[in-house]
Scaffold this motif. Structure first.
Motif, PDB file in Angstrom:
ATOM      1  N   SER A 288       0.903  -1.091   0.273  1.00 25.48           N
ATOM      2  CA  SER A 288       0.014   0.055   0.026  1.00 25.48           C
ATOM      3  C   SER A 288       0.815   1.333  -0.008  1.00 25.48           C
ATOM      4  O   SER A 288       2.032   1.077   0.317  1.00 25.48           O
ATOM      5  N   LEU A 289       0.292   2.513  -0.498  1.00 29.37           N
ATOM      6  CA  LEU A 289       0.949   3.602  -0.612  1.00 29.37           C
ATOM      7  C   LEU A 289       0.467   4.480   0.388  1.00 29.37           C
ATOM      8  O   LEU A 289      -0.761   4.522   0.984  1.00 29.37           O
ATOM      9  N   SER A 290       1.226   5.379   1.058  1.00 30.79           N
ATOM     10  CA  SER A 290       0.876   6.339   1.880  1.00 30.79           C
ATOM     11  C   SER A 290       1.157   7.694   1.374  1.00 30.79           C
ATOM     12  O   SER A 290       2.027   8.003   0.676  1.00 30.79           O
ATOM     13  N   SER A 291       0.157   8.616   1.590  1.00 29.22           N
ATOM     14  CA  SER A 291       0.228  10.088   1.039  1.00 29.22           C
ATOM     15  C   SER A 291      -0.128  11.169   1.961  1.00 29.22           C
ATOM     16  O   SER A 291      -1.110  11.409   1.931  1.00 29.22           O
ATOM     17  N   PRO A 292       0.825  11.440   2.944  1.00 32.72           N
ATOM     18  CA  PRO A 292       0.514  12.305   4.184  1.00 32.72           C
ATOM     19  C   PRO A 292       0.084  13.629   3.681  1.00 32.72           C
ATOM     20  O   PRO A 292      -0.739  14.186   4.270  1.00 32.72           O
ATOM     21  N   ARG A 293       0.495  14.148   2.456  1.00 32.26           N
ATOM     22  CA  ARG A 293       0.034  15.399   2.060  1.00 32.26           C
ATOM     23  C   ARG A 293      -0.150  15.144   0.318  1.00 32.26           C
ATOM     24  O   ARG A 293       0.199  14.213  -0.334  1.00 32.26           O
TER      25      ARG A 293
ATOM     26  N   GLU B 177       4.771   7.869  -0.351  1.00 35.14           N
ATOM     27  CA  GLU B 177       5.794   7.299   0.516  1.00 35.14           C
ATOM     28  C   GLU B 177       5.210   5.572   0.811  1.00 35.14           C
ATOM     29  O   GLU B 177       4.174   5.315   0.656  1.00 35.14           O
ATOM     30  N   GLN B 178       6.446   4.946   1.033  1.00 39.56           N
ATOM     31  CA  GLN B 178       6.297   3.555   1.608  1.00 39.56           C
ATOM     32  C   GLN B 178       7.332   3.161   2.936  1.00 39.56           C
ATOM     33  O   GLN B 178       8.169   3.819   2.843  1.00 39.56           O
TER      34      GLN B 178
END
Length: 483
Positions: A34-39, A44-45
């Motif tokens: 899965s991917l993270s998109s804080p903004r 990010e991973q």
């Protein structure tokens, strides 16, 4: 004695493991990420998730092959390029990895180009936000407490290799995507390192793809069940490993990839930079070879995106596109995440133009199909006279499964394209072939072969399609920088 090797491909959405024995695939496994998109614009991973996914995919591959782990004689890797994995003095990961499709570094790219105007000729491409060097410049400005602790920088697949061996290293084809590599000399560039204000000792040693990094660490032996003397080879960035999977390992070989992203790749025996057109000129993972690649961020992704908007499958979208009224097709710009080749435009976005009250779903679906082909024609033209295909161009990736996509592509390129039997296992298979070279059961020269073509699509005369291409290009020019 077993000649089984393991190829590991760290993708953006999954890790894939492929076991081969003398070039024959004996088992595969895949584990999703899965991917993270804080903004907005960030991607990010967590590198630890890569390790967990690698172990899961590996176990599935071993089970599918029906072998014992101690039969595996070598490992090599492929992976998503351009990411930044940052380690401290104890080789502990400092923050989530910043990935290739992260757009936070636009300002830093401009600064880097101002500091080193010739960087495009050195690094094979002008600075773009997804690349590694501007990520470190961003970090220095926005996360100085993290930057102060950095002692090593790895690319994503190389973090898995580090976990496997405890040794820092990378291969030249993956290093090529950092902006720190001098492509002509195949060494780290002092000028690019200085311009981005990092320390040269933070960068790992360079290898060709079939060179050994080290044996397995004890932790990896315990986790994998393999022999302690199992060698790990450097591997390749996913573009170069994908090329190897269909035999593109000698000058003149070319192919098109239509996955989430899109590529037109041509192998060369010399370095031919073309930074003005944002054509990537990179080291291949084999000594003495380079490649030029037009790299599109969007590829066949617009098809899956629009299918999700319509709440249908991609095959259903394509079936609707076949029924479109060809006199009423609107224009679609496929730039959902900006674009690299040939525009170098991180800010452009997708759009429909020319809708009227007679436009229906089939016409919009056909516009998306057209746009995938138009994007590839722009890539094709960016090579200029230096690329004139004399044979059928193989096409790999999910987009190649559609007859409509391939026929549209042939019509707009004006040359024949074909599906292939090769490349089905993609970069993981290319990595496995490098491991076979590494353990001595395959020669380097064997990496160049003619992939088997299946369905061939020859170009048909389609004046209306070419007219829409001209309008498509006019629309891009009109919208570029307008919003």
């Amino acid at each position: 004695m077993s000649n089984t090797v393991l190829g590991i491909d760290l993708g953006t959405s999954a890790v894939k493991c492929v076991l081969t024995n003398n070039g024959k695939v004996t088992g595969t496994g895949t584990s999703e990420l899965s991917l993270s998109s804080p903004r907005a614009g960030w991607s990010e991973q967590n590198p630890q998730d890569w390790i967990a996914a690698t172990l899961a995919a590996y176990r599935d591959a071993i089970d599918a092959a029906g072998i014992s782990p101690d039969e595996v004689r070598g490992i090599s890797l492929s992976g998503q390029m351009h990411g930044a994995v940052l380690l401290d003095a104890n080789n502990v990961v400092l923050r989530p990895a910043i990935l290739w499709n992260d757009n936070r570094c636009t300002i830093e790219c401009k600064i880097l180009l101002e500091r080193l105007p010739e960087i495009g000729m050195i690094a094979g491409i002008p600075p773009l936000p997804g690349f590694t060097a501007p990520k470190l410049m961003w970090l220095k400005t926005h996360e100085p407490e993290i930057f102060a602790q950095v002692r090593a920088i790895l690319l994503p697949k190389d973090y898995i290799a580090f976990w496997l061996t405890g040794v820092l290293g990378t291969d030249v084809s993956d290093a090529a995507g950092t902006l720190w590599l001098d492509q002509a000399t195949r060494q780290w560039s002092d000028a690019a390192i200085s311009a981005s204000e990092i320390e040269p000792e933070w960068l790992p040693p360079l290898h060709d793809g079939c060179e050994r990094i080290g044996p397995l660490s004890q932790a990896a032996v315990d986790a994998l069940g393999m022999r302690a003397d199992t060698p790990v080879f450097a591997g390749a960035g996913d573009a170069a490993a994908g090329a190897l999977s269909i035999g593109a390992a000698s000058a003149g070989k070319c192919f098109i990839s239509l996955g989430t992203s899109g590529q037109l790749l041509v192998v060369d025996d010399a370095y031919y930079p073309n930074p003005e057109q944002f054509v990537h000129a990179y080291c291949h993972t084999i000594s003495g070879l380079w490649y030029r690649m037009a790299a599109m961020l969007n590829g066949a992704r617009p098809l899956s995106w629009f299918a999700s908007v319509l709440k249908c499958s991609v095959p259903e979208l394509l079936a609707e596109a076949e029924t479109a009224d060809l006199d009423r097709i609107p224009l679609f710009l496929p730039y959902l995440t900006g674009e690299r080749s040939p525009h170098g435009d991180p800010d452009i976005r997708g759009s429909f133009y020319g809708l009227d009250d007679a436009t229906g779903r089939p016409e919009m679906c056909r516009a998306v199909v057209d746009a995938v082909a138009f994007m590839m024609r722009d890539a094709f033209d960016s090579f200029g006279d230096s690329f004139t295909p004399t044979d059928v161009i193989p096409v790999i990736g999910g987009g190649s499964r559609s007859d409509l996509v391939l026929q549209t592509l042939a019509n707009i390129l004006g040359c024949s394209v074909a599906r292939t039997d090769g490349g089905a296992e993609g970069p993981a298979f290319g990595a496995a072939l490098l491991a076979e070279v590494g353990i001595g059961v395959r020669q380097l020269s064997d990496l160049s072969f003619d992939t088997v073509m299946t369905d061939r699509f020859d170009p048909l005369d389609d004046p209306a399609l070419h007219k829409r291409l001209a309008s498509y290009r006019t629309l891009y020019r009109a919208l570029r920088g307008a919003l």
